[in-house]
Design a protein around this motif. Structure first.
Motif, PDB file in Angstrom:
ATOM      1  N   UNK A  87     -23.178  59.344 -16.921  1.00  0.00           N
ATOM      2  CA  UNK A  87     -23.793  58.765 -15.729  1.00  0.00           C
ATOM      3  C   UNK A  87     -25.309  58.848 -15.769  1.00  0.00           C
ATOM      4  N   UNK A  88     -25.833  59.970 -16.254  1.00  0.00           N
ATOM      5  CA  UNK A  88     -27.279  60.145 -16.364  1.00  0.00           C
ATOM      6  C   UNK A  88     -27.869  59.186 -17.401  1.00  0.00           C
ATOM      7  N   UNK A  89     -27.194  59.023 -18.511  1.00  0.00           N
ATOM      8  CA  UNK A  89     -27.653  58.084 -19.537  1.00  0.00           C
ATOM      9  C   UNK A  89     -27.668  56.655 -18.982  1.00  0.00           C
ATOM     10  N   UNK A 115     -22.794  50.353 -17.617  1.00  0.00           N
ATOM     11  CA  UNK A 115     -23.054  51.289 -18.727  1.00  0.00           C
ATOM     12  C   UNK A 115     -22.284  52.590 -18.507  1.00  0.00           C
ATOM     13  N   UNK A 116     -22.234  53.078 -17.260  1.00  0.00           N
ATOM     14  CA  UNK A 116     -21.461  54.299 -16.968  1.00  0.00           C
ATOM     15  C   UNK A 116     -20.006  54.125 -17.373  1.00  0.00           C
ATOM     16  N   UNK A 117     -19.387  53.059 -16.907  1.00  0.00           N
ATOM     17  CA  UNK A 117     -17.976  52.840 -17.206  1.00  0.00           C
ATOM     18  C   UNK A 117     -17.736  52.607 -18.688  1.00  0.00           C
ATOM     19  N   UNK A 118     -18.654  51.922 -19.342  1.00  0.00           N
ATOM     20  CA  UNK A 118     -18.533  51.720 -20.786  1.00  0.00           C
ATOM     21  C   UNK A 118     -18.569  53.064 -21.514  1.00  0.00           C
ATOM     22  N   UNK A 119     -19.519  53.922 -21.125  1.00  0.00           N
ATOM     23  CA  UNK A 119     -19.618  55.235 -21.765  1.00  0.00           C
ATOM     24  C   UNK A 119     -18.431  56.131 -21.412  1.00  0.00           C
ATOM     25  N   UNK A 120     -17.963  56.070 -20.170  1.00  0.00           N
ATOM     26  CA  UNK A 120     -16.819  56.900 -19.770  1.00  0.00           C
ATOM     27  C   UNK A 120     -15.562  56.524 -20.538  1.00  0.00           C
ATOM     28  N   UNK A 121     -15.416  55.246 -20.844  1.00  0.00           N
ATOM     29  CA  UNK A 121     -14.180  54.791 -21.484  1.00  0.00           C
ATOM     30  C   UNK A 121     -14.236  54.783 -23.008  1.00  0.00           C
ATOM     31  N   UNK A 122     -15.436  54.704 -23.576  1.00  0.00           N
ATOM     32  CA  UNK A 122     -15.517  54.558 -25.037  1.00  0.00           C
ATOM     33  C   UNK A 122     -16.103  55.754 -25.767  1.00  0.00           C
TER      34      UNK A 122
END
Length: 177
Positions: free
Chosen positions: A51-53, A35-42
């Motif tokens: 990261x907190x989410x 989820x972190x990487x998905x949010x960081x990239x999208x």
């Protein structure tokens, strides 16, 4: 059971608990990192916010795994209390985890994707020690050991070991005969 056997049994139970906690935690780690990487990239979310989410998504995933697998044999009477304490200690763990990522990102300027993942995992590792202690101590409390009379299986076990203790014989009072 001997004192040594009792210690061994407790250590075996602790080892199984640690293994189950680790298995759920490993899956939670995969959820958290994915989820972190998905949010960081999208998304345009900042590194620490994303990261907190992701941590909170993993916390929800972990609760289900802990309640219904790792600690399924623990007290289930106070679900509201349990969930409240779980969320409270999880939030404290999230502060530890996010604090490491925050220090790396804003304190040292280490915010490449690889560095963010390394410090995210490091923070998770430190927070995991705290969470294990707090969950087993305060959230998923062990049921009190029941000191009931031994059931038929306990008597059967004693008989197989050759340990038969006869009850004292009660004889009629000789005066009343």
């Amino acid at each position: 059971m001997s004192e040594r056997g009792g210690l061994r049994a407790r250590l075996d139970r602790l080892a199984r608990e640690v293994a189950k906690f680790g298995a759920v935690g490993a899956l939670g780690l995969v959820v958290n990192i994915a989820v972190s990487n998905l949010l960081w990239r999208t998304t345009d979310l900042q590194v620490v916010r994303a990261g907190l989410l992701a941590t909170f998504v993993a916390i929800l995933f972990n609760y289900v795994g802990f309640r219904y697998w790792t600690y399924r044999d623990r007290d289930k009477s106070g679900r509201t209390r349990e969930l409240t304490l779980f969320l409270l200690f999880s939030a404290a763990g999230a502060v530890i985890e996010t604090g490491v990522l925050y220090a790396a990102t804003y304190g040292f300027g280490w915010n490449t994707p690889v560095q963010s993942n390394v410090f995210k995992i490091l923070g998770i590792g430190i927070a995991t020690l705290f969470r294990f202690w707090s969950y087993r101590t305060w959230v998923f409390k062990a049921l009190p050991a029941e000191e009931a009379e031994p059931g038929p299986e306990a008597l059967d076990g004693l008989l197989r070991q050759g340990r038969t203790e006869q009850a004292p014989r009660i004889e009629a009072d000789p005066v009343r005969r």
